[in-house]
Write a protein that holds these residues in place. Sequence first.
Motif, short mmCIF file in Angstrom:
data_model
loop_
_atom_site.label_atom_id
_atom_site.label_comp_id
_atom_site.label_asym_id
_atom_site.label_seq_id
_atom_site.Cartn_x
_atom_site.Cartn_y
_atom_site.Cartn_z
N SER A 57 6.84 -3.29 -4.92
CA SER A 57 6.27 -2.81 -3.70
C SER A 57 5.01 -2.48 -3.72
CB SER A 57 7.17 -1.55 -3.52
OG SER A 57 6.59 -0.84 -2.16
N LYS A 58 4.31 -2.46 -2.47
CA LYS A 58 2.98 -2.21 -2.35
C LYS A 58 2.62 -0.71 -2.58
CE LYS A 58 1.55 -6.13 0.54
NZ LYS A 58 0.98 -6.46 1.65
N GLU A 59 3.76 0.04 -2.45
CA GLU A 59 3.83 1.46 -2.96
C GLU A 59 3.90 2.01 -4.14
OE1 GLU A 59 3.29 4.14 -0.49
OE2 GLU A 59 2.66 2.32 0.56
N VAL A 60 3.79 1.15 -5.03
CA VAL A 60 3.77 1.38 -6.65
C VAL A 60 2.49 1.03 -7.15
CG1 VAL A 60 4.95 0.72 -8.64
CG2 VAL A 60 6.25 0.83 -6.51
N CYS A 61 1.93 1.88 -7.87
CA CYS A 61 0.64 1.84 -8.61
C CYS A 61 0.79 1.69 -10.01
CB CYS A 61 -0.38 2.67 -8.36
SG CYS A 61 -0.91 2.78 -6.51
N VAL A 72 4.02 4.05 -14.07
CA VAL A 72 3.83 3.64 -12.52
C VAL A 72 3.97 4.94 -11.95
CG1 VAL A 72 5.11 1.34 -12.89
CG2 VAL A 72 6.35 3.38 -12.56
N THR A 73 3.18 4.73 -10.67
CA THR A 73 3.44 6.16 -9.81
C THR A 73 4.11 5.54 -8.37
OG1 THR A 73 1.44 7.16 -10.79
CG2 THR A 73 2.01 7.87 -8.61
N PHE A 74 5.10 6.08 -7.77
CA PHE A 74 5.36 5.57 -6.63
C PHE A 74 4.89 6.63 -5.28
CE2 PHE A 74 8.50 4.72 -9.92
CZ PHE A 74 9.00 3.58 -9.47
N HIS A 75 4.61 5.76 -4.27
CA HIS A 75 4.03 6.36 -3.25
C HIS A 75 2.93 7.37 -3.42
CE1 HIS A 75 7.69 5.02 -1.18
NE2 HIS A 75 8.26 5.57 -2.37
N PRO A 76 1.93 6.97 -4.02
CA PRO A 76 0.75 7.87 -4.45
C PRO A 76 0.12 8.78 -3.40
CG PRO A 76 0.00 5.92 -4.11
CD PRO A 76 1.54 5.53 -3.95
N HIS A 77 0.32 8.42 -2.24
CA HIS A 77 -0.19 9.39 -1.10
C HIS A 77 0.85 10.07 -0.19
CE1 HIS A 77 -4.06 7.70 -1.94
NE2 HIS A 77 -3.40 6.27 -1.57
N SER A 79 5.25 9.37 1.37
CA SER A 79 6.57 8.31 1.00
C SER A 79 6.94 7.91 2.80
CB SER A 79 7.47 8.76 0.29
OG SER A 79 8.77 7.79 0.27
N ASN A 80 7.50 7.00 2.94
CA ASN A 80 7.83 6.52 4.14
C ASN A 80 9.17 5.64 3.89
OD1 ASN A 80 6.52 4.38 4.04
ND2 ASN A 80 5.16 4.80 5.99
N GLY A 81 9.34 5.46 2.85
CA GLY A 81 10.51 4.40 2.54
C GLY A 81 10.99 4.47 0.97
N THR A 82 11.53 3.28 0.61
CA THR A 82 11.74 3.06 -0.99
C THR A 82 11.19 1.90 -1.51
OG1 THR A 82 14.00 3.52 -0.04
CG2 THR A 82 13.93 2.85 -2.26
N ALA A 83 10.47 2.27 -2.55
CA ALA A 83 9.75 1.33 -3.33
C ALA A 83 10.15 1.05 -4.85
CB ALA A 83 8.32 1.75 -3.38
N THR A 212 5.80 10.09 -7.49
CA THR A 212 6.84 9.99 -8.76
C THR A 212 6.12 9.31 -9.79
OG1 THR A 212 8.77 10.14 -7.25
CG2 THR A 212 9.13 9.45 -9.35
N ALA A 213 6.19 9.84 -10.83
CA ALA A 213 5.60 9.17 -12.05
C ALA A 213 6.87 8.87 -13.09
CB ALA A 213 4.42 10.00 -12.70
#
Length: 271
Positions: A57-61, A72-77, A79-83, A212-213
């Motif tokens: 997902s584009k919401e994963v770094c 990995v870090t999910f929704h770094p800013h 969250s408005n969904g699931t990644a 989330t990390a």
Amino acid sequence: MAPEPPLASVRSRENSVQNDDTANTEDHQNNFDSEETLRRNDIHCRLGWLWNQDDSSKEVCVTDEGGCKTGVTFHPHWSNGTAGIRSSQPLLGDYNYWEIHVGNRVFGTSLMFGVSTRQARLHANEFKNMLGEDAQGWGLSHRGRVYHRGESHLYCKPFQEYTVVVVGVLLDRVRGHLSFFKDGQNLGVAFTGLDLVADDLYPTVCSTAAKTAMTVGRRQRSFIDLQDRCRHAIATSISSNISAPDTEKEAVDKLPLPSKMKLYILEVWNN
């Protein structure tokens, strides 16, 4: 659209989990048999598979830790969904075990761990249990439920929120079992029938919670064949006799072997 893989059943433990956080005796024995096989075929890839930023997902770094894309870090800013994100390589061999170290941001609708095929989606504009929403994924939620084909069953006690945890995943493709561990505790067989799945399977994680990390730790698999075992013996010997990882290629280049065999040995550090 790719055909759905054969049905893999979800092991329901609605009743037993109320009294115990572990699987029944048969499930435990199956897990112990799988673990014993891994010990007899011991292989530890020093790098192993990594996370694939291009399959996420584009919401994963993906974070680069020591030259390895293991975090990995999910929704770094926010969250408005699931990644979600998959590994860079499919799982090889009959037995695979890996561990996911999760930071203390354990909360929200769902943090999930498991496997998926390349057909499983990795982003949803809603908060949901995405891994296992269809036939392409098999997942465990931090709320203690397992999901496949959109069906779910209670499997273990929910994880304690805002508490670090290590989730282990054991795939036994001989028996077709997928099992989970929590902080080293064997939780038993969650899914069966994965020996019937013809598609490649990839370690996969998902989250609905912001910031989330997760970091992949131990990765272990059984040998594929004698050639694979010999390659690992050579690579292990090289690793124990060099001072830095960047000299691995130089060490392999010095071996009196054909170029194709050298490339085959170097794959140990690339997979």
